[in-house]
Design a protein around this motif. Sequence first.
Motif, mmCIF file in Angstrom:
data_model
loop_
_atom_site.group_PDB
_atom_site.id
_atom_site.type_symbol
_atom_site.label_atom_id
_atom_site.label_comp_id
_atom_site.label_asym_id
_atom_site.label_seq_id
_atom_site.Cartn_x
_atom_site.Cartn_y
_atom_site.Cartn_z
ATOM 1 N N ARG A 19 0.832 -1.212 0.000
ATOM 2 C CA ARG A 19 0.000 0.000 0.000
ATOM 3 C C ARG A 19 0.861 1.255 0.000
ATOM 4 O O ARG A 19 0.560 2.221 -0.681
ATOM 5 N N ASP A 23 0.509 4.189 -2.719
ATOM 6 C CA ASP A 23 0.208 5.564 -2.306
ATOM 7 C C ASP A 23 1.269 6.539 -2.786
ATOM 8 O O ASP A 23 0.954 7.617 -3.289
ATOM 9 N N ASN A 26 0.828 7.256 -6.336
ATOM 10 C CA ASN A 26 -0.520 7.715 -6.658
ATOM 11 C C ASN A 26 -1.246 6.701 -7.553
ATOM 12 O O ASN A 26 -1.896 7.072 -8.529
ATOM 13 N N GLN A 28 -4.020 3.434 -7.873
ATOM 14 C CA GLN A 28 -5.229 2.946 -7.237
ATOM 15 C C GLN A 28 -5.592 1.596 -7.824
ATOM 16 O O GLN A 28 -5.130 1.228 -8.909
#
Length: 74
Positions: A19, A23, A26, A28
């Motif tokens: 994760r 993050d 950027n 998803q």
Amino acid sequence: MKTTIHKLDDGSDALILPREMLDSLNLQSGDQLQIIETDDGIILRPVADRFERQMKAAREVMDKYQVGLQKLAK
């Protein structure tokens, strides 16, 4: 940073990225990555989909504020 290849129920394998890495880049769930094989290993590079992401965000705003936008359009 390390990760492990996991076996899925359908018999295929999946590489799960931490994760923190997603993050910081950027990224998803659902984003596409280009896989480039090199002599030293692989390179994962995000596929440039900025336009699609911007259009999705615009649609979400238009859906959320539909009534207000209709009033402004008059």
